[in-house]
Write an enzyme that holds these catalytic residues in place. Sequence first.
Site, PDB file in Angstrom:
ATOM      1  N   ASP A 104     -11.484 -25.753  25.590  1.00 35.50           N
ATOM      2  CA  ASP A 104     -12.031 -25.889  24.236  1.00 35.50           C
ATOM      3  C   ASP A 104     -13.482 -25.430  24.163  1.00 35.50           C
ATOM      4  O   ASP A 104     -14.207 -25.414  25.165  1.00 35.50           O
ATOM      5  CB  ASP A 104     -11.972 -27.350  23.785  1.00 35.50           C
ATOM      6  CG  ASP A 104     -10.589 -27.755  23.309  1.00 35.50           C
ATOM      7  OD1 ASP A 104      -9.654 -26.939  23.429  1.00 35.50           O
ATOM      8  OD2 ASP A 104     -10.450 -28.896  22.828  1.00 35.50           O
ATOM      9  N   ASP A 105     -13.887 -25.094  22.924  1.00 36.26           N
ATOM     10  CA  ASP A 105     -15.287 -24.913  22.495  1.00 36.26           C
ATOM     11  C   ASP A 105     -15.895 -23.555  22.813  1.00 36.26           C
ATOM     12  O   ASP A 105     -17.053 -23.320  22.468  1.00 36.26           O
ATOM     13  CB  ASP A 105     -16.207 -25.999  23.082  1.00 36.26           C
ATOM     14  CG  ASP A 105     -15.854 -27.388  22.594  1.00 36.26           C
ATOM     15  OD1 ASP A 105     -15.077 -27.494  21.623  1.00 36.26           O
ATOM     16  OD2 ASP A 105     -16.345 -28.367  23.181  1.00 36.26           O
ATOM     17  N   HIS A 159     -16.787 -26.131  14.228  1.00 38.64           N
ATOM     18  CA  HIS A 159     -16.526 -27.346  15.004  1.00 38.64           C
ATOM     19  C   HIS A 159     -16.828 -28.605  14.190  1.00 38.64           C
ATOM     20  O   HIS A 159     -17.575 -29.493  14.613  1.00 38.64           O
ATOM     21  CB  HIS A 159     -17.341 -27.353  16.301  1.00 38.64           C
ATOM     22  CG  HIS A 159     -16.739 -28.223  17.375  1.00 38.64           C
ATOM     23  ND1 HIS A 159     -16.980 -29.574  17.453  1.00 38.64           N
ATOM     24  CD2 HIS A 159     -15.900 -27.941  18.403  1.00 38.64           C
ATOM     25  CE1 HIS A 159     -16.338 -30.083  18.481  1.00 38.64           C
ATOM     26  NE2 HIS A 159     -15.664 -29.108  19.083  1.00 38.64           N
ATOM     27  N   HIS A 256     -13.226 -27.823  29.339  1.00 43.52           N
ATOM     28  CA  HIS A 256     -14.156 -27.185  28.398  1.00 43.52           C
ATOM     29  C   HIS A 256     -14.871 -26.034  29.099  1.00 43.52           C
ATOM     30  O   HIS A 256     -15.356 -26.197  30.219  1.00 43.52           O
ATOM     31  CB  HIS A 256     -15.204 -28.184  27.890  1.00 43.52           C
ATOM     32  CG  HIS A 256     -14.627 -29.276  27.045  1.00 43.52           C
ATOM     33  ND1 HIS A 256     -14.043 -30.393  27.591  1.00 43.52           N
ATOM     34  CD2 HIS A 256     -14.538 -29.409  25.693  1.00 43.52           C
ATOM     35  CE1 HIS A 256     -13.619 -31.187  26.622  1.00 43.52           C
ATOM     36  NE2 HIS A 256     -13.909 -30.615  25.456  1.00 43.52           N
TER      37      HIS A 256
END
Length: 738
Positions: A104-105, A159, A256
């Site tokens: 993620d991210d 986000h 992440h």
Amino acid sequence: MTTTTPSRGRRRAPSRMERAAGKAAALQRPRVILALLLLLALVCVMLLDGYLRAEVGGDQRVRTGASSSDVPDDILNGGPIVTFRGGQATTVSVPDKTIALTFDDGPDPTWTPEVLAILEKYDVPATFFLVGSMVSRHPGIVADMVEQGHEVGIHTFTHVDLSYQSDARVRREMEQTQLALAGAAGITTTLFRAPYSSRTDAIDNYSWPVYKKLGQDGYTSVFVDTDSDDWKRPGVTKIVQWATPEKNKGASVLFHDAGGERSQTIAALPKYIEKMRAKGYTFTTVSGVLAERQQAPAGAPQHRGARLQAAHREATGTILYEGKALVAAVAVAEAAVPTLSVGLMVVGVAVMGRFGLMLLLARRHHRQRNRRRFSWGPTVTRPVSVIVPAYNEKECIANTLDSLARSTHPIEIIVVDDGSTDGTADIAESLGMPNVRVIRQANAGKPAALNNGVRSARYDIVVMMDGDTVFEPDTVRQLVQPFADPEVGAVAGNAKVGNRTTVIGAWQHIEYVMGFNLDRRMYDLLRCMPTIPGAIGAFRREAVLQVGGMSEDTLAEDTDITIALHRAGWRVVYQEHARAWTEAPGSLKQLWSQRYRWSYGTMQALWKHRKSLTDKGPSGRFGRVGMPLVVLFQIVTPVFAPLIDVFTLYAMIFVDFQASLLAWFAVLGVQLLCAAYAFRLDRERYRYLLMMPLQQLAYRQMMYLVLIHSCVTALTGGRLRWQKLKRTGEVGTPAGAG
């Protein structure tokens, strides 16, 4: 009284100056619009960059503890992949001994490439849930990711927790991320993972409608079975342990690759892959899980690339081109904002440095020139010639000549009427003053009128003033005293705003006292005075003739001849006690016209005398000292000064209101300090400084636009004729200071 009347009594069509001014005004409108568009583009670039960094439109709210009573039990207790085929919500679990590795991210320019390198080394596929703003900022990483066969999904654009957002905001978050993917890698995707989501049992009554709506739009929502919690940076051993499923179960595992310092993730990832393979696990993607759970169509290709990228769709047509445009715009913003930030620092340092230098040198100048023993030499008592160029000055000419009639110094007055159509010359003659000569000439412009006056002058010192200006009785005497020094070729006087009772007049009064006269003190000591004001200046006649008189090459003939005198070896000084009262423009339109002509003419004069940069002697001194100071303080710094205001406003709205406001007040405080000191030197009343905060908010912004307009005109090769301002004649006999 002597009168020359070559054109007296004739009725004529509009003058060349009038026709040219009208044509120039029409030609300048597109450049004004272009200047405004440039400023608007700057604002848009900053807003785009702020949006990419979640400073604009950012929402830090995260919902916790909400009820899940409206969420079906089979969803809450189901697998991590939620599909909505046929409008029916269905969950899919990861098969045993299978890992759907997800990140993620990202993408992050530091950590994502390292993750990709590890995955390539171990031949492990993964699914990356990407933040759209990061995709648009680092499109090359996403292109590499897709090229290596990995799968990508949407993690919104900024986000935000979608459960707090409107339907329009949710749609925008998804569409903008799809555009970013299209521009970066030429694909769109059907996979989605919500920020701040975890297991399906954490779905609540606020987020469930979002998933259902996205499901209707064709999205598959992906959740987590096992979370490495690597964002907590607990250590490599803990990350590997927490990411390991229990009892050989399959799992959607979360790591992440962005959002913070991820060195522990990079260290843990190889160990985790080796551990899971040793336990007999295989790695796949979300699409790989769906392909195993849902029988693939007969004859469908089963090679790795096709299977792993099953969620991807080729971007074509409008979305592809809009995506590329978004990525290009972001690239511009990413390059521009750091550059603007550096420019802001340079401007800030230059502005503060200028204030410090002005205060230091102004204090020294005042002390030096006001010492009891200071003298330019023997007192200058010989008569001088005062030249008054006039074009349609019927409202002012009587006041001007009346003020000169009370001069304590012997003078002759030469009124050069430049083809006026309002009876200016007749008014001057009707006053019957014995020391006044009126010279009439066909309309040829202010430089020609001044040159005509210089040629007709009887004395070796000539004072030049505007037809709308009035002198105090002692002005001429004070103005000519520096000519006792044979090195002095010209003297700049102290121009005052006479019509300061209006808001615009008060603003200009502050500018004249602080911006002009404080500057002149500094330039005087540095021996590089750039401009003798047209309202009040004195010259040695021989010096003017030596440099060819007032030039028509530029719109700022006063700046032009001042620089020419420097280059010819003459010294130019400032005489603070010689005061003239002038009528400043009474409207914003007239003010724009005047300042546009000044700034553009200054640029013309600097360009005309650019060779002084490499000259030797006095000319080289001005070129290497005066010209850089003028360019820095009167062009470069003011052009970039709007950055201070734009960044301050931006920071106040989107970053930290209190800190930004305090910074703005700190800068205003420094300016007030300088202005107060300038007012003290000029013995002005401080009450006008109450207008300074408003001046900074309104008047200064206009001056920025004027200068930008001038720069655009210069860069586009525009030309501008001299423009006559409308006068009211309200400045009469000199008032007391203040």
